[in-house]
Design a protein around this motif. Sequence first.
Motif, short mmCIF file in Angstrom:
data_model
loop_
_atom_site.label_atom_id
_atom_site.label_comp_id
_atom_site.label_asym_id
_atom_site.label_seq_id
_atom_site.Cartn_x
_atom_site.Cartn_y
_atom_site.Cartn_z
N SER A 108 0.83 -1.21 0.00
CA SER A 108 0.00 0.00 0.00
C SER A 108 0.87 1.27 0.00
O SER A 108 0.48 2.28 -0.60
CB SER A 108 -0.97 0.01 1.19
OG SER A 108 -0.27 0.06 2.40
N GLU A 111 1.92 1.72 -3.67
CA GLU A 111 0.76 2.16 -4.46
C GLU A 111 0.45 3.63 -4.19
O GLU A 111 0.20 4.40 -5.12
CB GLU A 111 -0.47 1.31 -4.16
CG GLU A 111 -0.40 -0.10 -4.71
CD GLU A 111 -0.56 -0.17 -6.22
OE1 GLU A 111 -0.75 0.87 -6.88
OE2 GLU A 111 -0.48 -1.28 -6.74
N GLN A 115 0.63 6.69 -6.95
CA GLN A 115 -0.54 7.53 -7.27
C GLN A 115 -0.26 9.00 -7.03
O GLN A 115 -0.58 9.84 -7.86
CB GLN A 115 -1.74 7.08 -6.44
CG GLN A 115 -2.31 5.75 -6.90
CD GLN A 115 -3.42 5.26 -5.99
OE1 GLN A 115 -3.78 5.91 -5.02
NE2 GLN A 115 -3.97 4.10 -6.30
#
Length: 129
Positions: A108, A111, A115
């Motif tokens: 996470s 990610e 982003q």
Amino acid sequence: MDYMFFLANASLTLRVVEYLRKIPRLPVKFVTVIHQIDGWVVKVKMATPITPEQHGDFRAFMYELGIPYHPEVRMQMALWSLETGQSVIDVMRRYQVAVVSHGSPDSSDIEAFRQQFTRGLGYCPETLA
């Protein structure tokens, strides 16, 4: 035992993190993920020695995805500072490195970094694919 590899993009980095999370028999002490302009550095430190078979399997997996990484002095100091418990923020400021994750393998963090970085640029560089 430490393993340090350079990976070309975020997808490969995520594969390593997911692999480490799914293989409970590997005694992973911590994983450090650092983003660089041209790719990703992943350091995996084992808590205890692993068997020659585990070592061979893990190295083979890592060689499929990347190449061994031999850090310059600044990166060595940053990695050592993280290992000795200094805060990620302090290490990033002092050594001018982008520490994406340090500790338990966590996709996470990668990610979220991908982003935010992509949103800020307005496009997705090859290393973030």
